[in-house]
Every structure is written in C-alpha cells, then in structure tokens.
Motif scaffolding. Structure first.
Motif, PDB file in Angstrom:
ATOM      1  N   TYR A 110       1.859  -1.778  -7.031  1.00 11.78           N
ATOM      2  CA  TYR A 110       0.725  -1.974  -6.600  1.00 11.78           C
ATOM      3  C   TYR A 110      -0.083  -0.467  -7.030  1.00 11.78           C
ATOM      4  CZ  TYR A 110      -1.134   2.332  -3.085  1.00 11.78           C
ATOM      5  OH  TYR A 110      -1.966   3.372  -2.769  1.00 11.78           O
ATOM      6  N   ASP A 158      -8.275  -3.008  -9.852  1.00 14.60           N
ATOM      7  CA  ASP A 158      -9.912  -2.475  -8.767  1.00 14.60           C
ATOM      8  C   ASP A 158     -10.387  -1.061  -9.344  1.00 14.60           C
ATOM      9  OD1 ASP A 158      -8.096  -4.011  -7.324  1.00 14.60           O
ATOM     10  OD2 ASP A 158      -7.994  -1.305  -6.013  1.00 14.60           O
ATOM     11  N   LEU A 201     -14.131  -1.055  -1.630  1.00 13.03           N
ATOM     12  CA  LEU A 201     -12.891  -1.791  -2.091  1.00 13.03           C
ATOM     13  C   LEU A 201     -12.761  -2.293  -0.912  1.00 13.03           C
ATOM     14  CD1 LEU A 201     -11.930  -4.478  -3.449  1.00 13.03           C
ATOM     15  CD2 LEU A 201     -10.196  -2.215  -3.689  1.00 13.03           C
ATOM     16  N   GLN A 248      -4.342  -5.285  -0.957  1.00 11.75           N
ATOM     17  CA  GLN A 248      -3.003  -4.542  -0.625  1.00 11.75           C
ATOM     18  C   GLN A 248      -2.278  -3.907   1.068  1.00 11.75           C
ATOM     19  OE1 GLN A 248      -4.716  -0.702  -3.211  1.00 11.75           O
ATOM     20  NE2 GLN A 248      -4.536  -1.705  -4.292  1.00 11.75           N
ATOM     21  N   GLY A 292     -11.564   2.722  -1.926  1.00 19.41           N
ATOM     22  CA  GLY A 292     -11.904   1.694  -0.749  1.00 19.41           C
ATOM     23  C   GLY A 292     -10.678   2.303  -0.290  1.00 19.41           C
ATOM     24  N   LEU A 330     -15.702   3.890  -7.928  1.00 23.00           N
ATOM     25  CA  LEU A 330     -15.085   2.687  -6.866  1.00 23.00           C
ATOM     26  C   LEU A 330     -14.474   3.497  -5.717  1.00 23.00           C
ATOM     27  CD1 LEU A 330     -13.834  -0.347  -7.289  1.00 23.00           C
ATOM     28  CD2 LEU A 330     -12.364   1.004  -7.248  1.00 23.00           C
ATOM     29  N   GLN A 339      -4.197  10.386  -4.317  1.00 25.46           N
ATOM     30  CA  GLN A 339      -4.412   8.501  -5.052  1.00 25.46           C
ATOM     31  C   GLN A 339      -3.991   9.216  -6.649  1.00 25.46           C
ATOM     32  OE1 GLN A 339      -4.977   5.801  -3.643  1.00 25.46           O
ATOM     33  NE2 GLN A 339      -4.493   6.544  -2.150  1.00 25.46           N
ATOM     34  N   GLN A 389      -3.890  -1.707  -8.715  1.00 27.39           N
ATOM     35  CA  GLN A 389      -5.326  -0.519  -8.118  1.00 27.39           C
ATOM     36  C   GLN A 389      -5.834  -0.368  -9.269  1.00 27.39           C
ATOM     37  OE1 GLN A 389      -4.798   2.423  -5.155  1.00 27.39           O
ATOM     38  NE2 GLN A 389      -6.025   3.966  -6.030  1.00 27.39           N
TER      39      GLN A 389
END
Ligand code: TRP
Length: 355
Positions: free
Chosen positions: A159, A166, A70, A75, A38, A36, A181, A163
């Motif tokens: 946030y 997600d 995604l 966000q 995005g 995943l 990240q 995530q």
C-alpha cells in the motif's frame, strides 16, 4: 541513534520544512506547488476531516496551488475483503469536497480505479523498494501485528508503494497530511530518488505539509472515524447533530475546562466548539464555566450547526443533482488520466520500454 530518535528527527525536519513551505505560500508562491491528497471512501466525511484536512485543501487551492484530490477506492481493499457501500461513499465524498469549496474549475477530483496508468506505475515502483523497507512502514507493521502475518493482503503490504504511485503519477511535489502519513511520503521520496538515479531525472521528491489540526474525538471518546459510527458527519442535519452531541461522552466534573490530557472527552467538545467559533478553547471553556455538560453540549451544537449551515445547504443542493456530481468526477478522472498517461510515457521512455 535509536529508531525512535530517528523518527523524532525526521518529524522535526518535516515540521521545519512545513513551516518553510507555509512561509513561501504566505509570500504568494503557492502556484509553485502541485498537491495530491486523498481519502479512502470507507464512510461519510465528518467534521474532523473538515478541520483536519478539507479546509486546508481549499485554502491551498484558493491561494493558487494546483490541487488533485484522490478518491482512493482501491485502497479500501487494503484491510477489508469487500468494497462495502463504495458507490454511495464515493458520491458522498465528492459532494463533501464540492460543498467544502473544492472548485472543479481549478482542481481535479479523481479515483484510483479510473486511472490505469497510475496503477501501472506500481510495477516499476515495487522494484525500487525492498520487502524490509515495506515491513518497517508503521501502517504495514501495525496491520501485520494486528492480524496474523499470513492474512495481511498483498495489497496492504504494497500500500505505501501504491500511495507513491498516486503522488508521483501526477508529479505532485506537496502532500498535505497528518503525521501518520509521513512514512508513506518517505517511501514516495525513496521511490522518486531511486527512479531518478537509475533511469534519469523524472520525478520530484515531494514534501509533506504537516497539518497543525488537532485530533477530534468521536462521540464515544475514541478517535473520530468514518467507519465507527461515532462521527458528526458533514451531511448530518442540525437535528441529527444535536442528537449525536447529546449522546456524546463527557465526565462528572461540573466546571468545564480545557484540559486535553486529563479530560479528553470534554476537551474535545470544547475544541470542536472553538474550531467552529474560530475562538480559543480555553476561553470557550471559561465562558461555559459551571454550566456543566448540558451547557457545553448546547454551545457545541449551536456552534457546529451555525458553522456548517452554509456547507450543508450547498451539500443538500448537490445531493439533488447526482448527474452533476458524477460528471465532476468523470471530468476529474479524465484530467488525471491525461497527466498520468504523460508520466507513464516518460517512465517507459526512461526505462527503454517504448515500443
Ligand atoms: N492513505 C490515505 C488515508 O488512509 C489516503 C491516501 C491515498 C492518500 N493516497 C494518498 C493521502 C496520497 C495522501 C496522498 O487517509
């Protein structure tokens, strides 16, 4: 151990793990991974996204990994008050994904807002993470430092946990991403581990697949960004590309060299040409030699326009079929929703919340 030692330790570990995963993929084991990743729809995707992440996603998809992409629409609101041109950017991003080679027959493109089950996971996950852990997240920390603490939105503060939702809603075990990240994936791993400890084995602890892609600078010499007006967008025409590169900042040294530390703007242009030509930046620079900035810009413009001509042609076709693009997104949302629904059902079972 100091904080910076801890950070560089975990970076080294993530790099080792990434190399190991790349070896597994090279051996034909890509189908063991559900990915995943995005983007926030805050602008149009650019050549930096292509070399930094899009090309890599397509490579992993084509190697046999399951790919979820995604469109991180909620966000968008972490650091701004309104959604801006959201609809336009979302459609544009889906066009870019498809034109770059994301295949809707194999991969799933979906949006946060269309998957309520993903968002519902935020509640149990928030209970697994402390305020202190969120305050130490570098993105949250930087945002808090940039604005007054009291004006950081609750969504920005949470946030990294969003995530995690997600990633874990689809039980992804791999997140291809840049170094920035890593802390978010760390929180994701923490949430997965704590959930599993408290409620029983449910989630994988996903790894980050660090991209080796170098950072491209924008035409103003700053980081190339989809919201700063300094990017060569994938959707740009050949003429627009030429105009943008013509205006790009360089320096006054005539001899072109590849020296990122001392000549960041010139080197970023050299690098962009090299990436497009699949060549080594040092030899691209040597080839231009004493031709100066004008020759450099000619080479870069030609390289970019040649490299992206097929993608841009596909993209132009897609842009003429908005109904098709919408349908791809709708189908993706439906597919993601059915996976997230199964995950949420498991979570509620594990938490004794099935009524
Ligand atoms: N936070 C990422 C960014 O700003 C986008 C994103 C949202 C993402 N959810 C994700 C990336 C999950 C990887 C995995 O670019």
């Amino acid at each position: 151990m100091t904080i910076s030692e801890t950070v560089s330790d975990s970076l080294a570990a993530a790099q080792r793990r990434s190399r190991q995963i790349e070896r597994e993929i090279a051996l034909g084991d890509a189908d063991a991974f559900r990915i995943l990743t995005g983007d926030r729809p805050t602008g149009h995707l650019h050549v930096g996204h292509y070399f930094g992440t899009l090309a890599n996603r397509v490579r992993l998809q084509d190697a046999g990994a399951e790919l979820f992409v995604l469109v991180a629409d909620y966000q968008v609101l972490t650091d701004r008050d309104s959604v801006g041109h959201l609809g336009e950017y979302v459609t544009s991003m889906v066009c870019d994904y498809l034109a770059a080679g994301v295949d809707p027959a194999k991969s799933v493109i979906f949006a946060h807002s269309a998957v309520p089950e993903l968002n519902q996971l935020l509640l149990p996950f928030l209970s697994l993470v402390s305020v202190g852990e969120l305050q130490r997240n570098p993105t949250v920390k930087a945002e808090t430092a940039r604005s007054r603490q009291s004006s950081v939105s609750g969504l920005m503060f949470c946030y990294p946990v969003h995530q995690a939702a997600d990633i874990l809603a689809v039980k992804a075990n791999l997140v291809p991403a840049g170094q920035d990240q890593l802390p978010h994936v760390e929180i994701t791993r923490l949430a997965a581990r704590r959930f599993n400890e408290r409620y029983g084995a449910t989630f994988p602890e996903p790894d980050t697949l660090l991209s080796s892609a170098p950072l491209l600078l924008g035409t103003d010499g700053g980081k190339m960004s989809k919201s700063r007006g300094n990017a060569i967008e994938l959707r740009a025409t050949a003429d627009e590309t030429a105009g943008l590169i013509k205006r790009a900042r360089t320096d006054t040294v005539r001899e072109i060299t590849y020296d990122p530390a001392n000549r960041p703007e010139v080197s970023s242009l050299v690098l962009l040409a090299a990436l497009c030509l699949d060549a080594d930046p040092v030899s691209v620079a040597a080839g231009i030699g004493s031709g100066g900035a004008a020759a450099l810009k000619r080479v870069v413009t030609e390289a970019v326009n040649e490299k992206f001509a097929p993608l841009r042609a596909r993209r132009a076709e897609l842009a003429r079929e908005p109904g098709y693009v919408r349908q791809v997104l709708r189908d993706g949302c439906e597919a993601a929703r059915s996976v997230a629904t199964a995950t949420l059902t498991e979570v509620r079972d594990a938490m004794s919340m099935r009524y």
